[in-house]
Scaffold this motif. Structure first.
Motif, short mmCIF file in Angstrom:
data_model
loop_
_atom_site.label_atom_id
_atom_site.label_comp_id
_atom_site.label_asym_id
_atom_site.label_seq_id
_atom_site.Cartn_x
_atom_site.Cartn_y
_atom_site.Cartn_z
N TRP A 478 -30.05 94.65 -19.49
CA TRP A 478 -30.73 94.85 -18.22
C TRP A 478 -32.04 95.61 -18.45
O TRP A 478 -32.07 96.67 -19.05
CB TRP A 478 -29.84 95.66 -17.26
CG TRP A 478 -30.50 96.02 -15.98
CD1 TRP A 478 -31.03 97.22 -15.62
CD2 TRP A 478 -30.73 95.15 -14.87
NE1 TRP A 478 -31.57 97.17 -14.36
CE2 TRP A 478 -31.39 95.90 -13.86
CE3 TRP A 478 -30.44 93.81 -14.61
CZ2 TRP A 478 -31.75 95.35 -12.65
CZ3 TRP A 478 -30.80 93.29 -13.39
CH2 TRP A 478 -31.45 94.04 -12.44
N ASP A 479 -33.14 95.03 -17.97
CA ASP A 479 -34.46 95.65 -18.12
C ASP A 479 -34.79 96.42 -16.84
O ASP A 479 -34.93 95.82 -15.77
CB ASP A 479 -35.51 94.57 -18.38
CG ASP A 479 -36.89 95.17 -18.64
OD1 ASP A 479 -37.54 95.57 -17.66
OD2 ASP A 479 -37.30 95.23 -19.82
N GLU A 480 -34.92 97.75 -16.97
CA GLU A 480 -35.18 98.59 -15.81
C GLU A 480 -36.58 98.37 -15.23
O GLU A 480 -36.80 98.55 -14.03
CB GLU A 480 -35.03 100.07 -16.20
CG GLU A 480 -33.59 100.50 -16.46
CD GLU A 480 -32.76 100.55 -15.18
OE1 GLU A 480 -33.35 100.51 -14.07
OE2 GLU A 480 -31.53 100.60 -15.28
N THR A 481 -37.52 97.96 -16.11
CA THR A 481 -38.88 97.75 -15.62
C THR A 481 -38.97 96.52 -14.73
O THR A 481 -39.45 96.58 -13.59
CB THR A 481 -39.84 97.60 -16.81
OG1 THR A 481 -39.80 98.77 -17.61
CG2 THR A 481 -41.26 97.34 -16.33
N GLU A 482 -38.45 95.39 -15.25
CA GLU A 482 -38.55 94.15 -14.49
C GLU A 482 -37.35 93.91 -13.60
O GLU A 482 -37.36 93.00 -12.77
CB GLU A 482 -38.73 92.98 -15.48
CG GLU A 482 -39.99 93.10 -16.32
CD GLU A 482 -40.24 91.85 -17.14
OE1 GLU A 482 -39.87 90.75 -16.69
OE2 GLU A 482 -40.83 91.98 -18.22
N MET A 483 -36.28 94.71 -13.84
CA MET A 483 -35.07 94.63 -13.02
C MET A 483 -34.47 93.22 -13.06
O MET A 483 -34.25 92.58 -12.04
CB MET A 483 -35.37 95.08 -11.58
CG MET A 483 -35.95 96.49 -11.50
SD MET A 483 -36.11 97.12 -9.81
CE MET A 483 -34.37 97.39 -9.40
N PRO A 567 -39.49 94.25 -8.51
CA PRO A 567 -38.84 94.04 -7.20
C PRO A 567 -38.81 95.27 -6.29
O PRO A 567 -38.63 95.12 -5.08
CB PRO A 567 -37.43 93.61 -7.59
CG PRO A 567 -37.60 92.93 -8.91
CD PRO A 567 -38.66 93.74 -9.60
N VAL A 568 -38.96 96.50 -6.85
CA VAL A 568 -38.94 97.68 -6.00
C VAL A 568 -40.35 98.22 -5.75
O VAL A 568 -40.52 99.33 -5.26
CB VAL A 568 -38.04 98.78 -6.59
CG1 VAL A 568 -36.59 98.32 -6.65
CG2 VAL A 568 -38.52 99.21 -7.97
N GLY A 569 -41.36 97.42 -6.13
CA GLY A 569 -42.72 97.76 -5.79
C GLY A 569 -43.48 98.59 -6.81
O GLY A 569 -44.63 98.98 -6.54
N LYS A 570 -42.88 98.87 -7.97
CA LYS A 570 -43.60 99.64 -8.98
C LYS A 570 -44.63 98.75 -9.65
O LYS A 570 -44.34 97.62 -10.03
CB LYS A 570 -42.63 100.21 -10.01
CG LYS A 570 -43.31 101.19 -10.96
CD LYS A 570 -42.30 101.92 -11.84
CE LYS A 570 -43.01 102.92 -12.71
NZ LYS A 570 -42.06 103.67 -13.58
N VAL A 571 -45.85 99.30 -9.87
CA VAL A 571 -46.97 98.52 -10.39
C VAL A 571 -47.13 98.78 -11.90
O VAL A 571 -47.11 99.93 -12.35
CB VAL A 571 -48.28 98.87 -9.67
CG1 VAL A 571 -49.44 98.09 -10.28
CG2 VAL A 571 -48.15 98.57 -8.18
N PHE A 572 -47.27 97.67 -12.66
CA PHE A 572 -47.54 97.77 -14.09
C PHE A 572 -48.73 96.88 -14.41
O PHE A 572 -49.02 95.93 -13.68
CB PHE A 572 -46.33 97.29 -14.92
CG PHE A 572 -45.10 98.14 -14.75
CD1 PHE A 572 -44.84 99.17 -15.64
CD2 PHE A 572 -44.22 97.91 -13.70
CE1 PHE A 572 -43.72 99.96 -15.49
CE2 PHE A 572 -43.11 98.71 -13.54
CZ PHE A 572 -42.84 99.73 -14.43
#
Length: 612
Positions: A478-483, A567-572
């Motif tokens: 499971w990738d926490e960044t891309e979920m 998916p939770v709106g965090k920008v990378f």
């Protein structure tokens, strides 16, 4: 796929680090130098101004025996003397010294040598000598190459003048057996570096070093020497058997063009084995031991070496052709090196070898060479539907008269055998020089190799979107960044076994984006390789091994970056990454990294061959 960031470092400036190239009309003069470091003999050729019609071969070697001075090659021997380890090398090493020979073969790990090679007396002795001198194989080769390089530079300076050499840029081409494993090529690079060949020169640009397969070098020079042979036509195929001191290396080519340039492409994947001429020496000494029986052990090491060099190497080995079944071959023993009771056992202190006995020295090795050639011929037939037009024998062992006669009588295919004799011994180092001459400088009668066949699969570590039933559950992550779920420990193959690779063009793989939420630091990419066909998908599959890790600090254009919102709106931010792998027909690989549209300069890219 995503790169793995190991630490953060500030990005100094986002611009290319590649040095600008001077215009062609202002480029400094160039000296091209070809080096053929061999198991038993080594050679150097060179030319000034990239002129193939002016290729010179270093010949006037320093030597203990004056009869060896005018030779195309020098002996691959080295001796260390005293606490300071003063070096004697080449022909200057006397027969009565405990010299280090055949050490090129020790670049190959013992586990990767065939049993007969591993147990060879000369290999055992070379290994013992390395321990005695406290040297690694790469260290000893570096010492030898330093001596050869310095001597060659002296000879080139005599011909060109000191200032001309000082201001000229060098392009050095070193030939390698095409069958070598990857790690052996890396060890040879270490030797080249320790030899001082790449050291900076105040008045000249950095020395360029490149590698090429020994049989390809032999093919280029052979066809130049034969003036392109008028009978060659498009679609013709031929096999080159580079028979050297340690290895017999084969490559097959198909003619793709005859005008204005004679152009080849590799036809089937090459093959080879350690069954070169030096293994005949073991058979000769074994026969002498049988003939002398208990008296063999009474001979000194110096006398045994004299028999090998003077009676065998410089005599029977090159003269024997097997034609005269009634002929005998005398081996003269040194009376003063033998006890009186031993010397009385031999009339005139001579051991006579029959024609059949001498043939028995050659036949086991030549049978292996024949098998390699016939396997290559079968591959050509399967690939093209017709047999090769020529079998070309090159290399020092390739000059052997009995090899020619043996293959002519025993080869199970009707293929014309060519054994070029004009400058045959220097074919590889001269071919290395030809390889480095830019196309177009000599527009007429050029000979070029257009493509190679990949001998194994090479790929990059990656992760892929997890697909149930396709990927192993153990790899699910499971990738926490891309979920989202990914399959880890996968391989994206850059090129696979038997793929055709265009010469001078890299294999390219575009990776998934590298994402970051701050200033990017050092990144890394793991490269894997495999001999298994078809190539496995995972890094832990049998037959898949780690090759190297590419470490780099990205340098890129701001306009190449994109925005990613999870998916939770965090920008990378992310930027595309590309790997280029340059393959030249040997296991000596070059890698380049492109970040976005920016090719990374060599100053911020490092290859780590020891970790992953």
């Amino acid at each position: 796929m995503r790169h793995h960031r190991t630490n953060h470092r500030s990005l100094v400036e986002r611009k290319t680090l590649d040095d600008p190239k001077p215009p062609l009309d202002t480029a400094p003069p160039i000296i091209v130098i070809g080096i053929d470091f061999g198991t038993t003999y080594s050679g150097v050729a060179w030319t000034y101004g990239a002129k193939k019609e002016m290729i010179e071969v270093i010949m006037d070697w320093e030597c203990h025996f004056s009869r060896n001075r005018e030779c195309d090659k020098n002996c691959s021997a080295i001796h260390y003397e005293g606490v300071q380890k003063a070096i004697t090398w080449g022909y200057d090493v006397p027969l009565d010294e405990d010299s280090l020979r055949w050490f090129k073969l020790l670049l190959i790990d013992e586990k990767d040598l065939s049993p007969e090679v591993r147990e060879s007396e000369k290999i055992k002795k070379a290994r013992d000598m390395l321990k005695k001198f406290n040297k690694t194989p790469a260290g000893a080769i570096g010492d030898y190459l330093r001596k050869m390089w310095n001597f060659s530079m002296t000879e080139i300076t005599k011909a060109m003048g000191e200032m001309e050499v000082k201001v000229s840029r060098f392009h050095v081409v070193l030939t390698l057996p095409a069958i070598w494993p990857d790690y052996a090529s890396r060890r040879m690079r270490e030797a080249v570096k320790s030899a001082g060949i790449l050291k900076s020169r105040p008045l000249a640009e950095d020395t360029i070093i490149s590698f090429m397969p020994e049989p390809e070098a032999a093919a280029l020079s052979s066809f130049e020497d034969m003036n392109r042979k008028a009978t060659i036509e498009k679609e013709d195929c031929f096999v080159v058997a580079d028979c050297g001191g340690g290895t017999v290396d084969l490559i097959s080519y198909k003619v793709t063009s005859t005008s204005p340039t004679l152009t080849f492409e590799e036809c089937v994947r090459g093959d080879g084995a350690m069954c070169g001429a030096c293994f005949l020496d073991d058979n000769f000494l074994g026969l002498m031991k049988d003939k002398l029986k208990g008296n063999w052990n009474k001979l000194s090491a110096r006398e045994k070496e004299r028999l090998r060099v003077q009676c065998w190497e410089d005599g029977i080995k090159h003269k024997f052709d097997g034609k005269d079944s009634a002929r005998t071959w005398p081996v003269m023993l040194n009376l003063f090196d033998m006890p009186a009771d031993t010397s009385r056992c031999f009339k005139n202190h001579t051991v006579k070898l029959t024609n059949d006995e001498v043939a028995s020295i050659f036949n086991p090795i030549l049978c292996r060479v024949q098998d390699l050639i016939e396997s290559q011929v079968r591959g050509v037939i399967a690939q093209t539907g017709k047999k090769p037009k020529y079998l070309i024998l090159v290399g020092g062992f390739g000059r052997c008269s009995y090899l020619y006669e043996y293959l002519k009588s025993n080869l199970n295919y009707d293929v014309e055998i060519l054994q070029p004799v004009r400058r045959a011994w220097s074919a590889i180092c001269r071919g290395a020089v030809l390889k480095a001459i830019p196309r177009g400088i000599n527009s007429l009668n050029e000979v070029t190799v257009q493509s190679h066949i990949l001998r194994k699969s090479y790929g990059a570590y990656c992760r892929m979107s997890f697909v149930k039933g396709e990927h192993d559950e153990r790899d699910k992550h499971w990738d926490e960044t891309e979920m989202r779920y990914y399959a880890r420990k996968q391989v994206e193959w850059i090129g696979k076994t038997d793929d055709r690779i265009t010469a001078n063009e890299p294999m390219v793989i575009e990776l998934n984006s590298s994402k970051f939420d701050d200033v990017p630091g050092e990144e890394w990419i793991s490269i894997y390789h495999s001999d298994v066909t078809p190539a496995p998908q995972t890094t832990y599959a049998p037959g898949v091994s780690h090759l190297c890790t590419i470490r780099y600090t990205p340098v890129y254009n701001l306009e190449d970056t994109k925005i990613y919102i999870n998916p939770v709106g965090k920008v990378f931010h992310y930027v595309k990454m590309t790997i280029e792998m340059h393959y030249n027909g040997t296991s000596s690989l070059e890698f380049s990294v492109v970040v976005g549209s920016k090719r990374q300069g060599s100053h911020n890219v490092e290859l780590d061959w020891g970790s992953h």
